[in-house]
Design a protein around this motif. Structure first.
Motif, mmCIF file in Angstrom:
data_model
loop_
_atom_site.group_PDB
_atom_site.id
_atom_site.type_symbol
_atom_site.label_atom_id
_atom_site.label_comp_id
_atom_site.label_asym_id
_atom_site.label_seq_id
_atom_site.Cartn_x
_atom_site.Cartn_y
_atom_site.Cartn_z
ATOM 1 N N HIS A 154 -56.863 -18.340 6.264
ATOM 2 C CA HIS A 154 -56.647 -18.481 4.876
ATOM 3 C C HIS A 154 -55.441 -19.229 4.787
ATOM 4 N N GLY A 155 -55.158 -20.301 4.180
ATOM 5 C CA GLY A 155 -54.115 -21.205 3.900
ATOM 6 C C GLY A 155 -54.166 -22.246 2.928
ATOM 7 N N CYS A 156 -53.021 -22.667 2.432
ATOM 8 C CA CYS A 156 -52.770 -23.717 1.343
ATOM 9 C C CYS A 156 -51.801 -24.696 1.893
ATOM 10 N N TYR A 157 -52.344 -26.063 1.747
ATOM 11 C CA TYR A 157 -51.380 -27.098 2.131
ATOM 12 C C TYR A 157 -50.658 -27.270 0.604
ATOM 13 N N VAL A 158 -49.365 -27.381 0.652
ATOM 14 C CA VAL A 158 -48.583 -27.470 -0.472
ATOM 15 C C VAL A 158 -48.139 -28.913 -0.719
ATOM 16 N N ARG A 159 -48.464 -29.334 -1.735
ATOM 17 C CA ARG A 159 -48.371 -30.748 -1.975
ATOM 18 C C ARG A 159 -47.199 -31.253 -2.535
ATOM 19 N N ALA A 160 -46.760 -30.357 -3.806
ATOM 20 C CA ALA A 160 -45.740 -30.714 -4.350
ATOM 21 C C ALA A 160 -44.585 -30.465 -3.655
ATOM 22 N N LEU A 161 -43.277 -30.926 -4.065
ATOM 23 C CA LEU A 161 -42.156 -30.938 -3.347
ATOM 24 C C LEU A 161 -41.108 -30.206 -4.112
ATOM 25 N N LYS A 162 -41.324 -29.753 -5.170
ATOM 26 C CA LYS A 162 -40.172 -29.082 -5.821
ATOM 27 C C LYS A 162 -40.535 -27.646 -6.054
ATOM 28 N N PRO A 163 -39.734 -26.451 -5.947
ATOM 29 C CA PRO A 163 -40.187 -25.325 -5.923
ATOM 30 C C PRO A 163 -40.979 -24.859 -7.191
ATOM 31 N N GLN A 164 -40.566 -25.209 -8.301
ATOM 32 C CA GLN A 164 -41.260 -24.649 -9.767
ATOM 33 C C GLN A 164 -42.660 -25.575 -9.655
ATOM 34 N N VAL B 269 -67.327 -21.243 4.191
ATOM 35 C CA VAL B 269 -66.923 -21.154 5.537
ATOM 36 C C VAL B 269 -66.249 -19.751 6.110
ATOM 37 N N ARG B 270 -65.749 -19.112 5.047
ATOM 38 C CA ARG B 270 -65.202 -17.928 5.668
ATOM 39 C C ARG B 270 -65.925 -16.695 4.631
ATOM 40 N N PRO B 271 -66.096 -15.426 5.272
ATOM 41 C CA PRO B 271 -67.169 -14.594 4.778
ATOM 42 C C PRO B 271 -66.514 -14.103 3.617
ATOM 43 N N GLU B 272 -65.404 -13.746 3.061
ATOM 44 C CA GLU B 272 -64.992 -13.065 2.034
ATOM 45 C C GLU B 272 -63.533 -13.606 1.546
ATOM 46 N N PRO B 273 -63.251 -13.626 0.474
ATOM 47 C CA PRO B 273 -61.673 -13.885 0.121
ATOM 48 C C PRO B 273 -60.841 -12.589 0.519
ATOM 49 N N LEU B 274 -59.606 -12.797 0.428
ATOM 50 C CA LEU B 274 -58.731 -11.747 0.972
ATOM 51 C C LEU B 274 -58.660 -10.621 -0.131
ATOM 52 N N ARG B 275 -58.783 -9.658 0.243
ATOM 53 C CA ARG B 275 -58.799 -8.578 -0.983
ATOM 54 C C ARG B 275 -57.381 -8.332 -1.646
ATOM 55 N N THR B 276 -56.277 -8.454 -0.994
ATOM 56 C CA THR B 276 -55.117 -8.452 -1.611
ATOM 57 C C THR B 276 -54.456 -9.904 -1.495
ATOM 58 N N ILE B 277 -53.900 -10.523 -2.370
ATOM 59 C CA ILE B 277 -53.049 -11.620 -2.299
ATOM 60 C C ILE B 277 -51.675 -11.412 -1.790
ATOM 61 N N ARG B 278 -51.487 -11.774 -0.425
ATOM 62 C CA ARG B 278 -50.164 -11.673 -0.029
ATOM 63 C C ARG B 278 -50.079 -13.169 0.889
ATOM 64 N N PHE B 279 -48.626 -13.704 0.890
ATOM 65 C CA PHE B 279 -48.481 -14.730 1.660
ATOM 66 C C PHE B 279 -47.455 -14.708 2.677
ATOM 67 N N ALA C 189 -49.223 -15.391 13.874
ATOM 68 C CA ALA C 189 -49.470 -13.930 14.160
ATOM 69 C C ALA C 189 -49.468 -13.176 13.023
ATOM 70 N N ILE C 190 -48.502 -13.335 12.248
ATOM 71 C CA ILE C 190 -48.167 -12.421 10.885
ATOM 72 C C ILE C 190 -49.219 -12.585 10.027
ATOM 73 N N ALA C 191 -50.096 -13.952 9.801
ATOM 74 C CA ALA C 191 -51.162 -13.970 9.226
ATOM 75 C C ALA C 191 -52.368 -13.460 9.499
ATOM 76 N N ALA C 192 -52.507 -13.059 10.743
ATOM 77 C CA ALA C 192 -53.617 -12.739 11.452
ATOM 78 C C ALA C 192 -53.616 -11.074 11.416
ATOM 79 N N THR C 193 -52.342 -10.734 11.536
ATOM 80 C CA THR C 193 -52.317 -9.234 11.484
ATOM 81 C C THR C 193 -52.258 -8.524 10.265
ATOM 82 N N GLU C 194 -51.624 -9.104 9.253
ATOM 83 C CA GLU C 194 -51.275 -8.557 7.894
ATOM 84 C C GLU C 194 -52.383 -9.120 6.856
ATOM 85 N N ASP C 195 -53.301 -10.121 7.279
ATOM 86 C CA ASP C 195 -54.047 -10.674 6.319
ATOM 87 C C ASP C 195 -53.542 -11.487 5.091
ATOM 88 N N ARG C 196 -52.733 -12.417 5.696
ATOM 89 C CA ARG C 196 -51.595 -13.155 4.744
ATOM 90 C C ARG C 196 -52.262 -14.665 4.569
#
Length: 252
Positions: A157-167, A90-100, A133-140
């Motif tokens: 590109h996004g991820c819903y984070v299910r866990a509650l604690k940072p680690q 459903v999206r053409p390509e993965p992002l070339r560089t992993i940035r969040f 806006a940041i996600a769109a302009t910086e491919d994050r």
């Protein structure tokens, strides 16, 4: 006829987003005429960033597919063990560089992602519009526990984070995006996300506690926020976390 009826079936963790009565079985829904697959998937509660593959009557389609009366729609999350490359993603390509870019609730996760070497923007004052806006302009990739943010049209590109604690959140993201092979720990400032540089010990004199200066041989600094880092007890604990995220047998 002003409406059409389609039957939906969501698979695996996508069911977590649905109302309990709709989970893990087929459900028939009335759709507005000219409703797209994306519109109905999100209307049922699933952010489009969580979806990897849509099959309508057995054929792979994109988000913009217009639903017709009697369509049977199967919706799948991101695949880890199944090769679906012959099918239409459903999206053409993965992002070339992993940035969040992380939302205001994920400050701990943002710091840990920087720790393991992934460029991660975070500010607890970011508004949703700014993140979009940041996600769109910086491919994050957007990281969030807010499914409504992930439904925004321009966030691809996004991820819903299910866990509650940072680690636990860090492990979840590393597992889901298969980041273990890409870890380059201790190269970014945990505070401002800028690159760290090694510094001569003499350069740290007077800028760190005297005991630390006497005990430590190696230091690194951030030239933006001027923080200095050394290999203390916290560093050793973080090393254990980093090694636990790497694939078995991979060298540091």
């Amino acid at each position: 006829m002003s409406t059409v009826t389609a039957t939906f079936r969501f698979y695996e963790e996508l069911n977590d987003f649905l109302a309990p009565s709709l989970r893990r079985h087929e459900c028939t829904c009335v759709c507005a005429r000219a409703a797209t697959a994306k519109h109905m998937i999100e209307a049922l509660g699933v952010p489009h960033t969580e979806v990897e593959l849509i099959l309508v009557n057995g054929e792979s389609v994109g988000f913009d597919h217009v639903l017709e009366d009697g369509d049977r729609v199967a919706v799948y999350p991101k695949f880890e063990a199944l090769d679906v490359t012959p099918l239409l993603r459903v999206r053409p390509e993965p992002l070339r560089t992993i940035r969040f870019v992380a939302d205001a609730h994920l400050g701990g996760l943002a710091h840990l992602l920087r720790l393991v070497g992934f460029d991660t923007l975070y500010d607890n004052h970011y508004a949703d519009d700014e993140i979009e806006a940041i996600a769109a302009t910086e491919d994050r990739i957007v990281l969030s526990r807010d499914r409504e943010l992930l439904k925004r049209r321009t966030i691809t590109h996004g991820c819903y984070v299910r866990a509650l604690k940072p680690q636990a959140q860090l492990r979840e993201i590393c597992d889901r995006l298969d980041l273990g092979h890409s870890i380059k720990a201790f190269r970014l400032c945990l505070t401002c996300n800028s690159p760290l540089r090694a510094m001569e010990k003499a350069e740290a004199f007077g800028r760190v506690p005297e005991g630390v200066f006497d005990r430590q041989a190696r230091f690194a600094t951030c030239d933006v926020c001027k923080r200095i880092f050394w290999e203390g007890s916290h560093w050793h604990r973080m090393c254990s976390l980093v090694e636990s995220l790497r694939p078995a047998g991979e060298n540091r």
